[in-house]
Design an enzyme around this catalytic site. Structure first.
Site, PDB file in Angstrom:
ATOM      1  N   HIS A   1      -2.355   0.120   4.639  1.00 44.81           N
ATOM      2  CA  HIS A   1      -2.120   1.549   4.428  1.00 44.81           C
ATOM      3  C   HIS A   1      -2.869   2.420   5.433  1.00 44.81           C
ATOM      4  O   HIS A   1      -3.551   1.920   6.318  1.00 44.81           O
ATOM      5  CB  HIS A   1      -2.454   1.943   2.987  1.00 44.81           C
TER       6      HIS A   1
ATOM      7  N   LYS B   1      -2.614  -7.230   0.098  1.00 47.66           N
ATOM      8  CA  LYS B   1      -2.659  -5.803  -0.214  1.00 47.66           C
ATOM      9  C   LYS B   1      -1.954  -5.062   0.901  1.00 47.66           C
ATOM     10  O   LYS B   1      -1.938  -5.519   2.046  1.00 47.66           O
ATOM     11  CB  LYS B   1      -4.105  -5.325  -0.301  1.00 47.66           C
TER      12      LYS B   1
ATOM     13  N   HIS C   1      -6.339   1.875   6.704  1.00 48.13           N
ATOM     14  CA  HIS C   1      -6.666   0.808   7.652  1.00 48.13           C
ATOM     15  C   HIS C   1      -6.477   1.221   9.097  1.00 48.13           C
ATOM     16  O   HIS C   1      -6.889   0.528  10.008  1.00 48.13           O
ATOM     17  CB  HIS C   1      -5.781  -0.416   7.397  1.00 48.13           C
TER      18      HIS C   1
END
Length: 566
Positions: free
Chosen positions: A130, A127, A133
């Site tokens: 982004h 994933k 995080h």
RNA sequence: GCGCCCAUAGCUCAGCUGGAUAGAGUAUUUGACUACGAAUCAAAGGGCCGGGGGUUCGAAUCCCUCUGGGCGCACCA
């Protein structure tokens, strides 16, 4: 370094009956306005025992004190005894300490080499990394640095989200609609598209969900083909993550993610059974936590596979056995508050007294103006893009200002990335916030570039001063209000570090670094530093050097660089 | 429904284990680059600290309650 508060408390103890110096030290305060002195002793609580009005008590104490070695006067104002330190004595003490310690100014050994684990960042593989995080990553890194700096033996763990049913979904999707070449070309983007595709298809055909669970169970049972695919996805993802970590200057001691604990689950279930904590409910195994006002925790699904919480329990036990930690810190979003309460309580119920040493450090939610982020719906802002744009903008500003274009690439990175980190560490971590490009790309006011600019300015002065920094100066030169305020903030720095670590709150340090920068800039504007009188110049250069040194130590702890020129 | 968290200047936020006139930044208006870097500094205006009770000599801070917002609560992580 002299503890001035302690000294004052001792002097006070000679004149205030019935209180120890330690108690008096607790009662001492710092006045709101520095024109009222450096320390203040409120006498309101003494009114009852002494049966006198507070101002009278304060007056009596003040008149008895007279002057002392470290303060020049003590006076009564509205029931407070206000102390004014001898500025030259204070400044000499502080600045000598800073120059002597240098990079180590603020460091301490209170940790006594005890082991502290900091788990942070922990993105899900396959994933995108982004903006959501960044919090765990940057806050966790700062907490690690703070604990390291105050003498703990630290271990940084990136608890990768590299396991779970989601990988069943990924594998199912890859087999049905994917191909190897696409994954190799753009791993995360492609893997994410498989994940999205899976959910679209599963809406139409819910049996896919069961298929995904089956595949995950195969993975847990070490079926070679599933394991091979999973490992490949993991490696490709890690390559992308390490690029971002490289930009941020962040490293880990361990990447033992969830998958690492897959073979340690049976033991957890056995232990839970032994303690009679397990209960069957709708075919699954749960731990009832009603007595503790918590929702029941599901630790094993009806198909026998485990869950996130089971892995966290296994991980905590493993870490205790492997590291014998003094503290086990988890920098994880506040959305998981219940989850942490549950598993830490379970650990306690299992009879592990070290449950109290497991600390969840939560932080608030990052959302976008369009709403909460959703990887599945493509509603995300990629961290790498944020960093790149900040660097690009910095570069444009440097060119525009045309002050120093040597090493422009390196400097742009230091400032642009620093701006993003600093912004993230500016507010209390518990607050939610809405991501805004305007805000991360604003370099004026209480920002990283402001602090770095201050540092570069101080560095520039030292280059131009053409004299060695020495502590053999006339400290009375540094007794002006602006110079003295700056010294006081520098003096507080070591305490600020301890407080920031103690409260797991890097923003306390961030704020203080801004305060020092502001005080420095005020001093810089109020007083001419490179004056002709060499004695005066020498003293001022010492203060500039100490401020610069302290700012750098602060930035380093926050995970930022301090450019000499910008 | 239950649980946890948040609410301070137009906006973004500080305010430590209760203490003196509630502070910054930003935005607005204005002033300072022929002294060391203007990514700077200075000044002005801007506040029933969400509402209401309570504890206290003293509450933005502690307790209760209400309102508004966020997050979480069974086979995802």
């Amino acid at each position: 370094m002299i503890d001035f508060k302690e000294k004052i408390a001792r002097v006070l103890a000679e004149h205030v009956e019935g209180f120890t110096a330690a108690q008096l030290k607790e009662m001492l305060e710092v006045p709101a306005d520095s024109s009222m002195g450096d320390y203040a002793f409120p006498c309101f609580r003494l009114a009852k025992t002494f049966r006198k009005a507070p101002p009278m008590i304060a007056q009596e104490i003040a008149s008895k004190l007279g002057d002392a070695l470290i303060f020049e006067k003590a006076e009564n104002v509205n029931g407070y005894v206000n102390f004014f330190l001898k500025r030259a004595v204070f400044t000499e003490e502080v600045l000598k300490e800073v120059i002597e310690k240098g990079k180590g100014y603020g460091r301490s050994d209170v940790g006594e080499k005890k082991k502290v684990i900091v788990e942070f960042s922990s993105p899900n593989i396959a994933k995108p990394f982004h903006i959501g995080h960044i919090r765990s990553t940057v806050i966790g890194n700062a907490i690690y640095k703070l604990y390291d700096f105050i003498g703990y033996d630290t271990v940084r763990i990136n608890h990768l989200g590299d396991y779970g049913t989601q990988f069943g979904k990924m594998i199912v999707s890859y087999r049905r609609w994917g191909n190897e070449a696409d994954v190799k070309a753009e791993p995360i983007k492609t893997l994410l598209s498989y994940y999205v595709k899976f959910h679209e298809e599963a809406e139409k055909d819910p049996s896919l969900e069961d298929e995904a669970r089956e595949v995950f169970t195969k993975l847990e049972n070490h079926q070679p083909e599933e394991v091979r695919l999973w490992q490949w996805f993991r490696e490709e993802s890690l390559k992308e993550f390490s690029r971002v970590y490289g930009m941020l200057g962040i490293e880990f001691d361990s990447y033992a993610g969830e998958s690492f604990y897959s073979d340690k689950m049976g033991r957890v279930i056995d232990l839970l059974n032994e303690k009679k904590l397990l209960k069957e409910s709708e075919g699954a195994q749960i731990v009832e936590l009603e007595d503790y006002n918590l929702a029941p925790a599901l630790v094993m699904k009806k198909d026998g596979s485990t869950l996130y919480i089971t892995r966290d329990i296994a991980a905590a036990i493993y870490r205790k056995e492997t590291y014998d930690f003094y503290k086990n810190i988890y920098v994880v979003a506040s959305q998981q508050n219940l989850h942490f309460q549950q598993w830490i309580k379970i650990i306690e119920l299992m009879g592990f007294d070290w449950a109290k040493d497991c600390v969840h450090v939560p932080f608030g939610l990052v959302s976008l103006e369009e709403g909460t982020m959703s990887t599945r719906q493509g509603r995300v802002v990629h961290l790498e893009e944020v960093l790149n744009r900040a660097v690009k903008q910095t570069r444009e500003i440097i060119i525009e200002k045309n002050v120093n274009t040597d090493n422009i690439d390196e400097t742009s990175k230091q400032i642009g990335i620093g701006a993003v980190i600093f912004q993230e560490l500016s507010n209390n971590r518990i607050k939610d916030y809405v991501f805004s490009w305007d805000k991360v790309l604003n370099f004026e006011g209480e920002t990283g570039p402001y602090v770095q600019y201050t540092y570069a300015r101080a560095s520039s002065i030292l280059r131009k001063a053409e004299m060695e920094v020495t502590t053999a100066v006339d400290y009375h030169v540094l007794s002006t209000d602006t110079a003295y305020e700056l010294s006081k903030l520098i003096y507080k720095f070591p305490d600020i570090i301890l407080e920031a670590a103690d409260r797991y709150e890097p923003s306390i340090l961030t704020r203080h670094v801004v305060d020092i920068a502001q005080a420095f800039n005020k001093f810089y504007n109020d007083e001419h530093i490179l004056v002709a009188d060499l004695e005066v110049r020498k003293a001022k250069i010492l203060l500039v050097s100490a401020a610069r040194n302290t700012i750098k130590n602060g930035l380093t702890l926050l995970g930022m660089e301090a450019p000499e020129k910008m």
